[in-house]
Scaffold this active site. Structure first.
Site, mmCIF file in Angstrom:
data_model
loop_
_atom_site.group_PDB
_atom_site.id
_atom_site.type_symbol
_atom_site.label_atom_id
_atom_site.label_comp_id
_atom_site.label_asym_id
_atom_site.label_seq_id
_atom_site.Cartn_x
_atom_site.Cartn_y
_atom_site.Cartn_z
ATOM 1 N N ASP A 7 0.883 -1.168 0.000
ATOM 2 C CA ASP A 7 0.000 0.000 0.000
ATOM 3 C C ASP A 7 0.918 1.214 0.000
ATOM 4 O O ASP A 7 1.439 1.602 1.044
ATOM 5 C CB ASP A 7 -0.903 -0.002 1.234
ATOM 6 N N GLU A 67 -1.297 -1.383 -4.731
ATOM 7 C CA GLU A 67 -2.515 -0.606 -4.960
ATOM 8 C C GLU A 67 -2.232 0.495 -5.976
ATOM 9 O O GLU A 67 -1.184 1.137 -5.939
ATOM 10 C CB GLU A 67 -3.004 0.003 -3.646
ATOM 11 N N ASP A 139 -2.458 0.967 7.411
ATOM 12 C CA ASP A 139 -1.605 0.811 6.226
ATOM 13 C C ASP A 139 -1.233 -0.652 6.012
ATOM 14 O O ASP A 139 -1.233 -1.138 4.878
ATOM 15 C CB ASP A 139 -0.349 1.672 6.353
#
Length: 178
Positions: A7, A67, A139
């Site tokens: 991420d 992502e 996160d």
């Protein structure tokens, strides 16, 4: 198959490492790479790159997923996030990993069943799916969600890749039909 999920973020990049064995998912590790907000941009990108390179050496993943960047209200923030994402992808491909990319909507749908899930819902479902004793940080949960999304999508992508040549010369390249 060991999957490294990322991420990306300029201040905090989340990571999650899971193993997929058949239809079972097993948690290996998760956490964050923090760059600090007081440094200039190039040293912060170096921290992200070096941190992910170290994760690759430590966990020896078979593949990675990251992502995709979404368009932010602030163009400058979007640009900075894109640079952090670029440093992460460079480290992943530098470690000879195939990298799949998923939108936040795809990750939320894969983990919670809805693309409109809140962060707390993602955290809770990640903890349930991986049988964690507690909730991971936001996160780390997002990164684990990216890895779970890839674990669930990988078999379908492999099947499409196997069928692609029969579909008129199409082929799979970095998780995409081209």
């Amino acid at each position: 198959m060991i999957i490294l999920g990322i991420d990306p973020g300029l201040r905090t990049t989340g990571f999650g490492v899971i193993e997929k064995h058949g239809s079972k998912l097993r948690y290996i590790a998760s956490g964050t790479i923090k760059t600090g907000s007081e440094s200039a941009l190039p040293p912060r990108l170096k921290v992200i790159f070096a941190g992910i390179a170290q994760l690759i050496r430590t966990y020896n993943p078979d593949c990675a997923a990251i992502e995709k960047v979404f368009a932010n209200v602030n163009p400058q923030s979007t640009l900075l996030l894109g640079q952090a994402r670029g440093a992460a992808i460079t480290a992943l491909v530098g470690g000879d990993l195939d990298v799949a990319e998923y939108t936040a909507l795809q990750v939320k749908q894969a983990v919670t069943g809805t693309g409109k899930a809140e962060k707390a819902q993602v955290q809770d479902m990640v903890a349930r799916l991986l049988v964690l004793p507690g909730l991971p940080g936001t996160d780390a949960a997002d990164a684990l969600g990216v890895a779970i999304c890839h674990a669930n999508s990988h078999d379908a992508l492999a099947l499409i890749g196997a069928l692609a040549p029969a579909l008129g010369g199409l082929r799979m390249k970095r998780g995409r039909l081209v």
